[in-house]
Design an enzyme around this catalytic site. Structure first.
Site, short mmCIF file in Angstrom:
data_model
loop_
_atom_site.label_atom_id
_atom_site.label_comp_id
_atom_site.label_asym_id
_atom_site.label_seq_id
_atom_site.Cartn_x
_atom_site.Cartn_y
_atom_site.Cartn_z
N HIS A 154 0.86 -1.09 -0.08
CA HIS A 154 -0.16 0.23 0.03
C HIS A 154 0.97 1.29 0.20
O HIS A 154 0.49 2.39 0.30
CB HIS A 154 -1.06 0.16 1.38
FE1 FES Z 1 -0.18 -1.88 3.71
FE2 FES Z 1 2.59 -2.15 4.01
S1 FES Z 1 1.57 -0.62 3.53
S2 FES Z 1 1.10 -3.51 4.33
#
Ligand code: FES
Length: 196
Positions: A154
């Site tokens: 993410h």
């Molecule tokens: Fe979501 Fe690393 S940013 S698991």
């Protein structure tokens, strides 16, 4: 309503409210089933909790002598990846000069490394958002704007101290307990505070 009819009606109503022997058997079987499941699951859960003795032995010794400045390696400790980075003077400087006000999870670089060993950064390589393994161990991988690690899941960014600089990760990469056995070797998992 005659007394006879009333008696009949009452007896029907009572019958519908009173648990029958069959109901009782079904309830009892349900209760036994629940207890049986709990009893069967407990040994399994318990077997997943290692004893204190086993945990104390769960250490990983690492020879750092072959890791050159700018390089990083990954070792496994208690089933988790641990990133060990030999930081360059520029990377150390960037980590030390970062104002606390810019940090999501404020922590000084000094508190995350051993005294006199600022070139070595040791962190658990698991993103504090949802547990992905961040990229940045290989020089060919994108380390993100802050030169540390970039989580491919993410997009969280970590700096050269392993501190989170852009979420959604809420916390810095964890510094595991470890101790220096010599100038060029460490023991991960040894009972010692991160900055002892
Ligand atoms: Fe979501 Fe690393 S940013 S698991």
């Amino acid at each position: 309503m005659s007394a006879k009819t009333m008696d009949k009606t009452m007896s029907h109503a009572d019958k519908s409210k009173t648990p029958t022997r069959r109901d009782f058997l079904i309830l009892t079987a349900g209760a036994v089933g629940a207890v049986g499941t709990a009893a069967a699951v407990w040994p399994f859960i318990d077997s997943m909790n290692p004893s204190a003795d086993v945990l104390a032995q769960s250490t990983t010794d690492v020879d750092l002598s072959a890791i050159e400045a700018g390089q990083a390696i990954t070792v496994m400790w208690q089933g988790k990846p641990v990133f060990i980075r030999h930081r360059t003077p520029e990377e150390i400087n960037a980590a030390e000069q970062t104002p606390m006000s810019e940090l999501i999870d404020p922590q000084s670089d000094e508190a995350r490394v051993k005294k006199g060993k600022a070139q070595w950064l040791v962190v658990v390589g698991i993103c504090t958002h949802l547990g992905c393994v961040p990229n940045g161990q290989k020089p060919t991988q994108d380390r993100g704007k802050y030169g540390g690690w970039l989580c491919p899941c993410h997009g969280s960014l970590y700096d050269t101290s392993g501190r989170v600089r852009r979420g959604p990760a809420p916390l810095n990469l964890l510094v595991p307990p470890y101790t220096f056995l010599s100038d060029t070797s460490i023991r991960i998992g040894a009972e010692e505070k991160a900055n002892a």
